[in-house]
Design an enzyme around this catalytic site. Structure first.
Site, PDB file in Angstrom:
ATOM      1  CB  SER A  84      35.144 -84.725   6.177  1.00 58.15           C
ATOM      2  OG  SER A  84      34.782 -85.940   6.794  1.00 58.15           O
ATOM      3  CB  SER A 132      34.954 -84.152  11.054  1.00 59.42           C
ATOM      4  OG  SER A 132      34.951 -84.348   9.652  1.00 59.42           O
ATOM      5  NE  ARG A 264      44.356 -83.431   7.225  1.00 63.03           N
ATOM      6  CZ  ARG A 264      43.247 -83.914   7.774  1.00 63.03           C
ATOM      7  NH1 ARG A 264      42.211 -84.232   7.004  1.00 63.03           N
ATOM      8  NH2 ARG A 264      43.149 -84.081   9.077  1.00 63.03           N
TER       9      ARG A 264
END
Length: 281
Positions: A84, A132, A264
């Site tokens: 993405s 997203s 992340r």
């Protein structure tokens, strides 16, 4: 005694290998980020990955000083599916080609129930970037078309430039690959408005990427999660504006389990806060 002798013999070999690896990293960094780029370690970087239980890399680039810092830098040279994070060039190309008019042009949801609840509604460019929404950004390349997409990927010098695979999924499971260092180079040009496309398209996408902000600072960022190949690959890339200056970053990591996803951003934010770029949580 013999073991000690062998160890003494191996020390120069290890030093030579490390020096060669450092030279290789510096050469790639200069190729991607320009002459004069220096390469250094980043305090606390390896520890942050270790404590999160992640295998990955983090790189931080200060354009004004041409200084690159990070850890596990060998991995930063390797290409991975952009997942993405490709929504960034996808949005730019969509705007530039007229496949989407602006950030407010809505596309009707097709009624297919997908695994993320926030995807299951109408979206515009801005909301689909924020949530997203994969389906919205898969429809975009179909409107752009393969010839125009191939042209603009080449113009932008994005990743390996290979859009082989399905036109609406080459960044998810096709042949497109990008390294963390290439992410830095691309995002640095987007941030300073020097990509070879209109100022309008770049301004809109920069605004779409604002993820968090406070007094004197703003975080522009995008996540990514590639389901293939095994193990999954996670991304968190972007830049931080602080007191009129910017530092650009890219993190990628192996995601061995679903619970690794939030790590992340957590690791990246920890490292950015450690450099005084973000508030400490």
């Amino acid at each position: 005694m013999r073991l000690r002798f062998l160890c003494l013999l191996l020390i120069p070999v290890a030093v030579a290998i490390a020096a060669a690896a450092q030279r290789g990293i510096e050469e790639v960094a200069i190729a991607e980020l320009g002459p004069g780029t220096t390469v250094e370690g980043l305090a606390g970087c390896e520890q942050a990955f270790r404590e999160a239980g992640l295998v990955g890399t983090f790189v931080l680039y200060e354009p004004g000083a041409k200084r690159l810092r990070g850890c596990h830098l060998e991995r930063a040279m390797d290409g991975y599916l952009p997942a993405s994070t490709f929504k960034i060039p996808n949005a730019l190309i969509g705007l530039e080609t007229g496949a989407v008019r602006d950030e407010h042009e809505a596309v009707a949801w097709d009624g297919v129930e997908r695994r993320v609840a926030s995807w299951n509604r109408d979206h515009d460019l801005a909301s689909a970037m924020r949530d997203s929404a994969v389906w919205y950004y898969q429809a975009m390349p179909r409107r752009i078309g393969e010839p125009r997409m191939r042209h603009w990927i080449g113009v932008l010098e994005y990743g390996n430039g290979d859009i082989g695979g399905r036109i609406d999924a080459f960044w998810l499971d096709g042949r497109m690959r990008i390294s963390a260092l290439q992410q830095l180079a691309f995002l640095t040009r987007l941030r300073d408005g020097s990509l070879p496309m209109s100022a309008r398209s770049q301004r809109i996408v920069r605004e779409l990427l604002v993820r968090d902000q406070g007094e004197g600072w703003a975080l522009h960022a995008k996540t990514g999660w590639a389901d293939a190949p095994d193990p999954d690959t996670g991304w968190f890339v972007g830049w931080v504006e602080r007191d009129g200056k910017a530092q650009v970053f890219a993190l990628n990591a192996d995601l061995a389990q679903a619970g690794d996803g939030p790590k992340r951003e957590q690791v990246a934010r920890r490292l950015l806060a450690g450099e005084g770029l973000l508030p400490k949580s």
